[in-house]
Design a protein around this motif. Structure first.
Motif, PDB file in Angstrom:
ATOM      1  N   PRO A 141       0.829  -1.309  -0.114  1.00 13.27           N
ATOM      2  CA  PRO A 141       0.103   0.100   0.019  1.00 13.27           C
ATOM      3  C   PRO A 141       0.797   1.184   0.005  1.00 13.27           C
ATOM      4  N   ALA A 142       0.371   2.234  -1.077  1.00 18.96           N
ATOM      5  CA  ALA A 142       1.127   3.590  -0.958  1.00 18.96           C
ATOM      6  C   ALA A 142       0.117   4.465  -0.781  1.00 18.96           C
ATOM      7  N   PRO A 143       0.637   5.637  -0.164  1.00 14.89           N
ATOM      8  CA  PRO A 143      -0.097   6.772  -0.097  1.00 14.89           C
ATOM      9  C   PRO A 143      -0.356   7.694  -1.469  1.00 14.89           C
ATOM     10  N   GLY A 144      -1.304   8.637  -1.470  1.00 18.96           N
ATOM     11  CA  GLY A 144      -1.578   9.464  -2.720  1.00 18.96           C
ATOM     12  C   GLY A 144      -1.917   8.844  -3.813  1.00 18.96           C
ATOM     13  N   GLY A 145      -2.824   7.504  -3.504  1.00 21.59           N
ATOM     14  CA  GLY A 145      -3.494   7.139  -4.722  1.00 21.59           C
ATOM     15  C   GLY A 145      -2.834   6.472  -5.803  1.00 21.59           C
ATOM     16  N   SER A 146      -1.672   6.164  -5.616  1.00 23.12           N
ATOM     17  CA  SER A 146      -0.473   5.819  -6.779  1.00 23.12           C
ATOM     18  C   SER A 146      -1.248   4.658  -7.376  1.00 23.12           C
ATOM     19  N   TYR A 147      -1.655   3.850  -6.780  1.00 30.05           N
ATOM     20  CA  TYR A 147      -2.181   2.564  -7.357  1.00 30.05           C
ATOM     21  C   TYR A 147      -3.475   2.781  -8.032  1.00 30.05           C
ATOM     22  N   ASP A 148      -4.223   3.556  -7.643  1.00 25.81           N
ATOM     23  CA  ASP A 148      -5.510   3.915  -8.180  1.00 25.81           C
ATOM     24  C   ASP A 148      -5.221   4.602  -9.600  1.00 25.81           C
ATOM     25  N   ARG A 149      -4.304   5.500  -9.426  1.00 23.61           N
ATOM     26  CA  ARG A 149      -3.892   6.154 -10.950  1.00 23.61           C
ATOM     27  C   ARG A 149      -3.174   5.294 -11.799  1.00 23.61           C
ATOM     28  N   ALA A 150      -2.326   4.201 -11.382  1.00 24.20           N
ATOM     29  CA  ALA A 150      -1.744   3.215 -12.070  1.00 24.20           C
ATOM     30  C   ALA A 150      -2.965   2.442 -12.932  1.00 24.20           C
ATOM     31  N   LYS A 151      -3.929   2.062 -11.922  1.00 25.57           N
ATOM     32  CA  LYS A 151      -4.865   0.868 -12.592  1.00 25.57           C
ATOM     33  C   LYS A 151      -5.785   1.567 -13.430  1.00 25.57           C
ATOM     34  N   ALA A 152      -5.950   3.047 -13.239  1.00 22.13           N
ATOM     35  CA  ALA A 152      -7.033   3.799 -14.057  1.00 22.13           C
ATOM     36  C   ALA A 152      -6.196   3.913 -15.665  1.00 22.13           C
ATOM     37  N   TRP A 153      -4.783   4.003 -15.488  1.00 24.80           N
ATOM     38  CA  TRP A 153      -4.042   4.214 -16.643  1.00 24.80           C
ATOM     39  C   TRP A 153      -4.310   3.118 -17.645  1.00 24.80           C
ATOM     40  N   PHE A 154      -3.920   1.649 -16.836  1.00 24.50           N
ATOM     41  CA  PHE A 154      -4.139   0.592 -17.769  1.00 24.50           C
ATOM     42  C   PHE A 154      -5.395   0.255 -18.003  1.00 24.50           C
ATOM     43  N   SER A 155      -6.470   0.569 -17.363  1.00 22.13           N
ATOM     44  CA  SER A 155      -7.964   0.349 -17.582  1.00 22.13           C
ATOM     45  C   SER A 155      -8.532   1.248 -18.770  1.00 22.13           C
ATOM     46  N   ARG A 156      -8.010   2.516 -18.900  1.00 23.83           N
ATOM     47  CA  ARG A 156      -8.734   3.512 -19.700  1.00 23.83           C
ATOM     48  C   ARG A 156      -7.887   3.967 -20.711  1.00 23.83           C
ATOM     49  N   PRO A 157      -6.745   4.824 -20.764  1.00 23.79           N
ATOM     50  CA  PRO A 157      -6.154   5.110 -21.744  1.00 23.79           C
ATOM     51  C   PRO A 157      -5.335   4.078 -22.460  1.00 23.79           C
ATOM     52  N   LEU A 158      -4.558   3.292 -21.815  1.00 28.50           N
ATOM     53  CA  LEU A 158      -3.986   2.247 -22.470  1.00 28.50           C
ATOM     54  C   LEU A 158      -4.756   1.232 -23.064  1.00 28.50           C
ATOM     55  N   SER A 159      -5.848   0.715 -22.371  1.00 26.66           N
ATOM     56  CA  SER A 159      -6.739  -0.043 -22.858  1.00 26.66           C
ATOM     57  C   SER A 159      -7.393   0.475 -24.330  1.00 26.66           C
ATOM     58  N   ASP A 160      -7.759   1.720 -24.291  1.00 19.91           N
ATOM     59  CA  ASP A 160      -8.194   2.540 -25.444  1.00 19.91           C
ATOM     60  C   ASP A 160      -7.312   2.252 -26.557  1.00 19.91           C
ATOM     61  N   GLY A 161      -5.931   2.438 -26.304  1.00 16.05           N
ATOM     62  CA  GLY A 161      -4.886   2.348 -27.111  1.00 16.05           C
ATOM     63  C   GLY A 161      -4.772   1.104 -27.920  1.00 16.05           C
ATOM     64  N   VAL A 162      -4.796   0.176 -27.142  1.00 14.77           N
ATOM     65  CA  VAL A 162      -4.700  -1.545 -27.790  1.00 14.77           C
ATOM     66  C   VAL A 162      -5.823  -1.445 -28.632  1.00 14.77           C
ATOM     67  N   TYR A 163      -7.174  -1.072 -28.310  1.00 16.09           N
ATOM     68  CA  TYR A 163      -8.461  -1.157 -28.916  1.00 16.09           C
ATOM     69  C   TYR A 163      -8.146  -0.694 -30.090  1.00 16.09           C
ATOM     70  N   LEU A 164      -7.757   0.768 -30.128  1.00 16.14           N
ATOM     71  CA  LEU A 164      -7.326   1.563 -31.311  1.00 16.14           C
ATOM     72  C   LEU A 164      -6.534   0.707 -32.269  1.00 16.14           C
ATOM     73  N   LEU A 165      -5.412   0.088 -31.833  1.00 16.88           N
ATOM     74  CA  LEU A 165      -4.592  -0.609 -32.601  1.00 16.88           C
ATOM     75  C   LEU A 165      -5.188  -1.698 -33.479  1.00 16.88           C
ATOM     76  N   ARG A 166      -5.998  -2.451 -32.725  1.00 11.64           N
ATOM     77  CA  ARG A 166      -6.865  -3.769 -32.992  1.00 11.64           C
ATOM     78  C   ARG A 166      -7.635  -3.139 -34.051  1.00 11.64           C
TER      79      ARG A 166
END
Length: 214
Positions: A141-166
């Motif tokens: 566990p880490a303060p500052g919501g770093s894990y939440d931001r990381a999970k959001a990055w992989f679930s939204r922008p990066l997921s959209d990027g992989v979808y766009l490529l496909r």
């Protein structure tokens, strides 16, 4: 009377010779035409076979590019979740996924059309940021919501990027056709480009604020 018979005989002979020559020449013309048509058919068949091989190679490359991009994102996302739970993360899994994508992306750079290369290149930068996200996360566990931001990055922008490529690859193959695809591609590409740049800047700022960063 004898002269008339001779003239008649000569005429018959000439007609016979002419008929024989005409038949021979006509047969030669027909033979040449048949050979030419046969050669043209063989040329068309070879051209079609070459095109089929090119198309098959392109489909194979697209499939590998899509598969490795998706596997890279999933490996990074799973590493984030494992680190959040305080589990030991095997770096070899993520590194293997990273290398597999890098190999396919390297090949794609020599084969993709400009619009597809733009998508793959932007996704490559976004995946690189995702790799940095994982490497900079603490274990547990880490303060500052770093894990939440990381999970959001992989679930939204990066997921959209992989979808766009496909979708872009399928569109190029003619498998998936959208009337307004160019507008959609431009919009999603701009969003992905902005997202990885913003996230990269935030990571750099966090690293600069970290204790012992100098």
């Amino acid at each position: 009377m004898g002269k008339l018979v001779e003239v008649t005989t000569l005429a018959v002979a000439l007609i016979s010779v002419g008929g024989t020559l005409g038949g021979t020449l006509g047969g030669a013309v027909l033979s040449r035409r048949a050979n030419r048509e046969q050669n043209e058919r063989a040329d068309r068949q070879r051209a079609e076979e070459r095109q089929d091989r090119v198309q098959e190679a392109r489909r194979d490359l697209y499939a590998r590019l899509n598969t490795t991009a998706r596997a890279y994102r999933i490996a990074a996302r799973d590493a984030v979740r494992a680190a959040e739970r305080g589990e030991t993360v095997d770096p070899a899994v993520l590194d293997a996924a990273k290398e597999a994508w890098a190999e396919q992306y390297s090949q794609a750079q020599m084969a993709l059309a400009k619009d597809l290369l733009e998508v793959a290149s932007t996704l490559n930068r976004a995946l690189g940021v995702g790799y940095s996200v994982v490497k900079q996360l603490p274990s547990g566990p880490a303060p500052g919501g770093s894990y939440d931001r990381a999970k959001a990055w992989f679930s939204r922008p990066l997921s959209d990027g992989v979808y766009l490529l496909r979708v872009s690859l399928r569109h190029d193959l003619g498998v998936e056709i959208e009337p307004d695809f160019e507008h959609t591609r431009t919009r999603m590409l701009a969003a992905l480009d902005s997202a990885w740049r913003t996230h990269e800047r935030e990571l750099a700022e966090e690293q600069a604020r970290a204790p012992g960063s100098g």
